[in-house]
Design a protein around this motif. Structure first.
Motif, PDB file in Angstrom:
ATOM      1  N   THR A 214      -7.610  29.903  14.932  1.00 57.84           N
ATOM      2  CA  THR A 214      -7.337  28.341  15.386  1.00 57.84           C
ATOM      3  C   THR A 214      -6.314  27.998  14.169  1.00 57.84           C
ATOM      4  OG1 THR A 214      -9.138  28.103  16.533  1.00 57.84           O
ATOM      5  CG2 THR A 214      -8.180  25.973  15.909  1.00 57.84           C
ATOM      6  N   LEU A 215      -6.597  27.994  12.950  1.00 57.72           N
ATOM      7  CA  LEU A 215      -5.981  27.346  12.015  1.00 57.72           C
ATOM      8  C   LEU A 215      -4.584  27.834  11.816  1.00 57.72           C
ATOM      9  CD1 LEU A 215      -8.561  26.577   9.411  1.00 57.72           C
ATOM     10  CD2 LEU A 215      -7.849  25.097  11.097  1.00 57.72           C
TER      11      LEU A 215
ATOM     12  N   ARG B 177      -2.605  26.793  14.824  1.00 53.98           N
ATOM     13  CA  ARG B 177      -2.411  25.298  14.670  1.00 53.98           C
ATOM     14  C   ARG B 177      -0.925  24.972  13.894  1.00 53.98           C
ATOM     15  NH1 ARG B 177      -7.626  22.088  13.718  1.00 53.98           N
ATOM     16  NH2 ARG B 177      -7.793  22.606  15.873  1.00 53.98           N
ATOM     17  N   HIS B 178      -0.982  25.951  12.739  1.00 52.14           N
ATOM     18  CA  HIS B 178       0.094  25.783  11.957  1.00 52.14           C
ATOM     19  C   HIS B 178       1.343  26.115  12.627  1.00 52.14           C
ATOM     20  CE1 HIS B 178       2.836  26.742   8.666  1.00 52.14           C
ATOM     21  NE2 HIS B 178       2.966  28.013   9.195  1.00 52.14           N
TER      22      HIS B 178
ATOM     23  N   ALA C 126       1.887  25.982  15.766  1.00 53.28           N
ATOM     24  CA  ALA C 126       2.214  24.725  16.843  1.00 53.28           C
ATOM     25  C   ALA C 126       2.739  23.634  16.130  1.00 53.28           C
ATOM     26  CB  ALA C 126       0.911  24.538  17.602  1.00 53.28           C
ATOM     27  N   ASP C 127       2.419  23.251  15.139  1.00 51.95           N
ATOM     28  CA  ASP C 127       3.095  22.282  14.172  1.00 51.95           C
ATOM     29  C   ASP C 127       4.521  22.458  13.892  1.00 51.95           C
ATOM     30  OD1 ASP C 127       0.563  20.941  14.238  1.00 51.95           O
ATOM     31  OD2 ASP C 127       0.091  21.329  12.189  1.00 51.95           O
TER      32      ASP C 127
ATOM     33  N   SER D 279       6.172  21.307  17.324  1.00 49.80           N
ATOM     34  CA  SER D 279       5.681  20.254  17.558  1.00 49.80           C
ATOM     35  C   SER D 279       7.209  19.411  18.458  1.00 49.80           C
ATOM     36  CB  SER D 279       5.355  19.187  16.617  1.00 49.80           C
ATOM     37  OG  SER D 279       4.920  18.022  17.089  1.00 49.80           O
TER      38      SER D 279
ATOM     39  N   GLU E  51      -3.291  30.521  21.720  1.00 48.14           N
ATOM     40  CA  GLU E  51      -2.154  29.637  21.240  1.00 48.14           C
ATOM     41  C   GLU E  51      -1.931  28.552  22.054  1.00 48.14           C
ATOM     42  OE1 GLU E  51       0.178  30.682  18.785  1.00 48.14           O
ATOM     43  OE2 GLU E  51      -0.591  32.722  17.998  1.00 48.14           O
TER      44      GLU E  51
ATOM     45  N   GLU F 113      -3.509  25.178  21.221  1.00 45.94           N
ATOM     46  CA  GLU F 113      -2.767  24.308  20.061  1.00 45.94           C
ATOM     47  C   GLU F 113      -1.548  23.969  20.441  1.00 45.94           C
ATOM     48  OE1 GLU F 113      -4.618  23.628  17.520  1.00 45.94           O
ATOM     49  OE2 GLU F 113      -6.274  24.622  18.349  1.00 45.94           O
TER      50      GLU F 113
ATOM     51  N   ARG G 269      -1.608  20.567  22.242  1.00 43.47           N
ATOM     52  CA  ARG G 269      -1.945  19.140  21.726  1.00 43.47           C
ATOM     53  C   ARG G 269      -0.615  18.664  21.079  1.00 43.47           C
ATOM     54  NH1 ARG G 269      -6.918  22.373  19.251  1.00 43.47           N
ATOM     55  NH2 ARG G 269      -8.624  21.623  20.487  1.00 43.47           N
ATOM     56  N   VAL G 270       0.421  19.277  20.622  1.00 43.07           N
ATOM     57  CA  VAL G 270       1.630  18.850  20.243  1.00 43.07           C
ATOM     58  C   VAL G 270       2.844  18.879  20.953  1.00 43.07           C
ATOM     59  CG1 VAL G 270       0.578  18.935  17.855  1.00 43.07           C
ATOM     60  CG2 VAL G 270       1.890  20.909  18.889  1.00 43.07           C
TER      61      VAL G 270
ATOM     62  N   SER H 249      -6.658  20.955  29.556  1.00 45.15           N
ATOM     63  CA  SER H 249      -5.426  20.565  29.167  1.00 45.15           C
ATOM     64  C   SER H 249      -4.237  20.425  30.099  1.00 45.15           C
ATOM     65  CB  SER H 249      -4.769  21.984  28.143  1.00 45.15           C
ATOM     66  OG  SER H 249      -5.620  21.881  26.936  1.00 45.15           O
TER      67      SER H 249
END
Length: 386
Positions: free
Chosen positions: A86-87, A90-91, A93-94, A97, A111, A114, A117-118, A142
């Protein structure tokens, strides 16, 4: 091999009856010691559904070490093995964004959740009907995700960032050959010319076999190297072709790139030895990391660093003595210092640490670390404390 799920299993597991049955099975230990008894009980109560129920509970328990809040998720064994932590997801995905993204190998959606979310709109596609059904279950909350059955090598979207995660096994074994991934990495890259593209790969992949003009990012999480990601030029910073990203489960993130300064002094060993994070080593950014933290190398071809201070949050080894790398010398010095436990770190030398530790015949009580390496062409041994 794990249980072979079918689409009817997914429908059942997502139903009210399936949810209740999973809760019942989750009360069982399902350990090697209780396996036969637990399995007999599940079969007696749930019949033909027992395999899917037991496998799902086991996979969810395994997933807890990799994914955040996987309690309602559905998996296959292979899909969970390949799912991005997940982390790490998330990286990535950021970095994307605000973009519209198409994951062309979406599997069970690790994937996608995450990205959702962005990113304003997310498309996931895969050829596996079961994994797509599981992804639909996993991402039911989602609302900005669309799923489709599609071949990753046949583009079915326009104007999106494409991300992909080719399977890393060929003929049942892990491969480091880009051409043996599924789908083959060269074919995948050729399918999306001129598109913004991010491709997740194994960190041990032979990147010299690729003609890649963008960025290669190596990512670690809590000290373990997790993956490499190829970023096309449109998704990279100007001048960056290599990046090491160091993540922690506490939420920390530090990045180093080949655009950073890499000038470091050529000096004798300082007070401390530092073994850089594996992402930094695999990305070839040891000098860049050293320059940022006021360190230097013991040898230009060895990743061990030295200096008179240790970067925040990094484990360092304080040098107590530099010794001749001979068993007799090491045994005598360790006995003199009443060494009872010994961590042995090795770079640049062909020495088995477990064999050496046994031959040193430790009988004391004090803990030490022994760092074995070479400086120029000379073997060196550094006795350290932490």
């Amino acid at each position: 091999m794990g249980y072979s799920f079918g689409r009817d299993d997914v429908v059942f597991l997502g139903s009210a009856a399936g949810v209740a049955a999973l809760a019942e099975v989750d009360r069982l230990e399902l350990t090697p010691a209780t396996h036969l008894h637990d399995l007999e009980r599940v079969r007696r109560e749930f019949g033909a559904r027992s395999g899917a129920l037991v496998e799902t509970v086991r996979l969810r328990r395994r997933a807890a070490a990799k994914l955040v809040d996987p309690g309602w998720w559905l998996f296959t064994d292979d899909a969970l093995q390949q799912a991005t932590p997940t982390l790490v997801a998330r990286h990535r995905a950021d970095r994307l964004s605000g973009r519209t993204v198409h994951d062309v190998t979406c599997s069970i959606g690790a994937e996608l959740i995450e990205l959702a979310r962005v990113c304003p709109s997310v498309l996931g596609s895969d050829l596996d009907d079961v994994r797509l059904s599981m992804a639909a279950h996993n991402l039911a909350e989602s609302r900005n995700v669309l799923l489709a059955k599609a071949d990753a090598l046949v583009p079915c979207s326009t104007g999106t960032v494409v991300i992909a995660d080719p399977a890393r096994r060929a003929d049942g074994r892990r491969t480091h050959d880009p051409a043996k991934l599924q789908p083959p990495l060269p074919d995948l890259l050729a399918a999306y010319p001129g598109r913004d593209l991010a491709v997740k790969c194994a960190p041990g992949l032979d990147f010299d076999r690729l003609d890649w003009s963008g960025e290669i990012e190596i990512v670690s999480l809590d000290g373990a190297v997790r993956e490499a990601c190829l970023w096309s030029a449109g998704l990279s910073e100007p001048g960056v072709t290599r990046r090491a990203t160091v993540l922690t489960s506490r939420g920390g993130s530090v990045a180093y790139t080949d655009a950073d300064p890499d000038e470091i002094p050529d000096q004798p060993p300082g007070e401390w030895l530092i073994d850089p994070d594996g992402a930094i080593v695999r990305a070839g950014l040891v000098r860049h990391y050293a320059a940022k933290h006021g360190l230097w190398q013991l040898d230009p071809n060895i990743a061990y660093l030295t200096g008179n201070s240790v970067p925040d949050g990094v484990r360092g080894f304080r040098i107590v003595d530099r010794l001749e790398l001979r068993e007799k010398t090491l045994r005598r010095e360790l006995a003199r210092r009443d060494c009872g436990s010994l961590e042995i770190l090795i770079r640049g030398l062909d020495i088995d640490p477990d064999t050496l530790r046994k031959r040193l015949k430790l009988r004391g009580t004090n803990p030490y670390t022994l760092v074995l390496t070479r400086i120029s062409r000379t073997a060196a041994a550094f006795l350290c404390t932490t």
